[in-house]
Design a protein around this motif. Structure first.
Motif, short mmCIF file in Angstrom:
data_model
loop_
_atom_site.label_atom_id
_atom_site.label_comp_id
_atom_site.label_asym_id
_atom_site.label_seq_id
_atom_site.Cartn_x
_atom_site.Cartn_y
_atom_site.Cartn_z
N MET A 124 0.68 -1.01 0.35
CA MET A 124 -0.28 0.24 -0.24
C MET A 124 0.67 1.50 -0.18
O MET A 124 0.15 1.83 -0.61
CB MET A 124 -0.84 0.63 1.38
CG MET A 124 -1.67 -0.84 1.32
SD MET A 124 -3.35 -0.23 -0.61
CE MET A 124 -2.99 0.98 -0.76
N LEU A 125 1.91 1.61 0.84
CA LEU A 125 2.39 2.06 0.75
C LEU A 125 3.38 2.63 -0.97
O LEU A 125 3.65 3.59 -1.74
CB LEU A 125 3.75 2.21 1.50
CG LEU A 125 3.69 2.39 3.31
CD1 LEU A 125 4.13 1.90 4.06
CD2 LEU A 125 2.77 4.04 3.90
N ALA A 126 3.56 1.52 -1.54
CA ALA A 126 4.63 1.81 -2.78
C ALA A 126 3.13 2.59 -3.81
O ALA A 126 3.35 3.29 -4.80
CB ALA A 126 4.37 0.69 -3.36
N GLU A 127 2.04 1.32 -3.68
CA GLU A 127 0.63 2.36 -3.93
C GLU A 127 0.87 3.46 -4.02
O GLU A 127 0.21 4.10 -4.97
CB GLU A 127 -0.31 1.37 -3.77
CG GLU A 127 -1.76 2.05 -4.62
CD GLU A 127 -2.94 1.04 -4.81
OE1 GLU A 127 -3.96 1.61 -5.02
OE2 GLU A 127 -2.48 0.01 -4.76
N VAL A 128 1.04 4.78 -2.77
CA VAL A 128 1.21 5.53 -2.29
C VAL A 128 2.05 6.65 -3.50
O VAL A 128 2.26 7.80 -2.41
CB VAL A 128 -0.04 6.10 -1.62
CG1 VAL A 128 -1.09 5.80 -1.00
CG2 VAL A 128 1.29 5.43 -0.42
N GLY A 129 2.55 5.86 -3.48
CA GLY A 129 4.25 6.81 -3.83
C GLY A 129 5.48 6.65 -2.58
O GLY A 129 6.29 7.70 -2.59
N GLY A 143 2.80 17.31 5.40
CA GLY A 143 1.78 16.85 4.89
C GLY A 143 1.00 16.37 4.63
O GLY A 143 0.27 15.15 4.94
N GLY A 144 1.31 16.84 3.16
CA GLY A 144 0.93 15.38 1.91
C GLY A 144 1.27 14.18 2.14
O GLY A 144 1.08 13.27 1.63
N VAL A 149 -0.37 8.67 3.62
CA VAL A 149 -0.12 7.42 4.52
C VAL A 149 -1.30 7.33 4.81
O VAL A 149 -1.52 5.94 5.23
CB VAL A 149 1.15 7.81 5.54
CG1 VAL A 149 0.47 6.50 6.60
CG2 VAL A 149 2.62 7.86 5.46
N ALA A 150 -2.02 8.24 5.52
CA ALA A 150 -4.46 7.91 6.15
C ALA A 150 -4.44 7.11 4.66
O ALA A 150 -5.38 5.94 5.36
CB ALA A 150 -4.57 9.32 6.07
N ARG A 178 -2.91 16.66 -5.93
CA ARG A 178 -2.45 15.73 -6.07
C ARG A 178 -3.09 14.85 -4.92
O ARG A 178 -3.12 13.17 -5.27
CB ARG A 178 -0.74 15.82 -5.38
CG ARG A 178 -0.03 16.45 -7.18
CD ARG A 178 1.32 16.33 -6.58
NE ARG A 178 1.60 16.80 -5.55
CZ ARG A 178 2.47 18.07 -4.80
NH1 ARG A 178 2.53 18.80 -6.06
NH2 ARG A 178 2.66 18.19 -3.89
N ILE A 179 -3.30 15.08 -4.01
CA ILE A 179 -3.92 13.63 -2.69
C ILE A 179 -5.24 13.13 -3.29
O ILE A 179 -5.38 12.11 -2.76
CB ILE A 179 -3.74 14.56 -1.78
CG1 ILE A 179 -2.32 14.56 -0.97
CG2 ILE A 179 -4.59 13.77 -0.76
CD1 ILE A 179 -1.40 13.34 -0.90
N LEU A 180 -5.86 14.15 -3.36
CA LEU A 180 -7.47 13.87 -4.52
C LEU A 180 -7.20 12.81 -5.08
O LEU A 180 -8.07 12.25 -5.69
CB LEU A 180 -8.48 14.97 -4.41
CG LEU A 180 -8.63 15.63 -3.23
CD1 LEU A 180 -9.01 17.12 -3.65
CD2 LEU A 180 -9.56 15.09 -2.94
N ASP A 181 -6.64 13.36 -6.37
CA ASP A 181 -6.60 12.63 -7.26
C ASP A 181 -5.74 11.29 -6.68
O ASP A 181 -6.53 9.92 -7.24
CB ASP A 181 -5.40 13.30 -8.13
CG ASP A 181 -4.93 12.26 -9.16
OD1 ASP A 181 -6.34 12.25 -10.56
OD2 ASP A 181 -3.97 11.42 -9.80
N LEU A 182 -4.98 11.22 -6.35
CA LEU A 182 -4.86 9.77 -5.61
C LEU A 182 -5.13 9.16 -4.89
O LEU A 182 -6.30 8.09 -4.98
CB LEU A 182 -3.42 9.67 -4.72
CG LEU A 182 -2.62 8.55 -4.26
CD1 LEU A 182 -2.00 7.94 -4.88
CD2 LEU A 182 -1.97 9.18 -2.70
#
Length: 230
Positions: A124-129, A143-144, A149-150, A178-182
């Motif tokens: 999962m960490l890999a999936e969120v970069g 913060g980003g 992580v959240a 960027r976070i919303l797109d992810l």
């Protein structure tokens, strides 16, 4: 069967102040719905009711066909652990645990297989970069990065429902975008049903549907409309 089904939901607070009445909606697997509305109208309260953390005065909430009202607290806790993921504005990441440990927490509550949880958290960490950051401590993140992580933690146990309360409220606009797109891509790729409570028009714009919460229920909102604060 709907992922989320709400029927006839009514909620009052304080001195019989009605937040909303006879609220109804259905959300399907793979659908991302944003709920907007004026400050104090009860958006976060509605999210808590969907999670079984608060009770409505009347009406029904069903998660994948399971009605919440008849469940005792232990059963509600099990349902949340197994079927619901949460993303909060304040992140709620534990600073003195590693990223890997933070992400693995939901799995630890479901099954005690530490090795499998570690592998899944790494995926999962890999999936969120954040593939190379698993052993870093949360206290050292921006913060980003914390919100990434959240999101990983909310999705790690493959929940059917994702609930997000102002998930980018503490981020600058570029990071928030960027976070919303992810978030949207991660939710849709898993076929989860997601509800985002927000006052932000930019956040609402990533949703498949935008609903405005009023004292008399939910109404479809224009994507071009300016979203009221709070």
């Amino acid at each position: 069967m709907h992922a989320i089904e709400v029927e006839g939901l009514t909620k009052t607070v304080g001195d019989d102040r009605q937040l909303f009445a006879q609220l109804a909606m259905t959300i399907e697997a793979g659908e991302l719905v944003a709920i907007t509305g004026e400050s104090g109208i009860g958006k976060s309260t509605l999210l808590n009711i969907l999670a079984g953390l608060d009770d409505a005065d009347s009406g029904d909430v069903r998660i994948e066909g399971t009605a919440l009202a008849p469940l005792d607290e232990a059963a509600r806790t099990r349902l949340r652990r197994e079927r619901i993921g949460f993303v909060f504005q304040a992140f709620h990441i534990l600073p003195y645990l590693t990223l890997e440990q933070n992400v693995a927490l939901p799995l630890a509550l479901i099954a005690p297989d530490a090795a499998a949880a570690k592998v899944r958290a790494g995926e999962m960490l890999a999936e969120v970069g954040l593939a190379t950051r698993g052993r870093d401590y949360a206290r050292d993140l921006s913060g980003g990065e914390l919100q990434r992580v959240a999101i990983a933690r909310a999705l790690v146990h493959r929940p059917a429902v994702i609930l997000a309360d102002e998930p980018t409220g503490n981020l600058d606009p570029d990071t928030a975008a960027r976070i919303l797109d992810l978030f949207a891509r991660a939710v849709r790729s898993r076929g989860a049903a997601a509800v985002i409570v927000t006052h932000s028009a930019a956040t609402a714009a990533v949703a498949d549907r935008v609903l405005t919460l009023t004292s008399s229920g939910l109404v479809a909102a224009s994507r071009a409309a300016t979203v009221a604060g709070g």
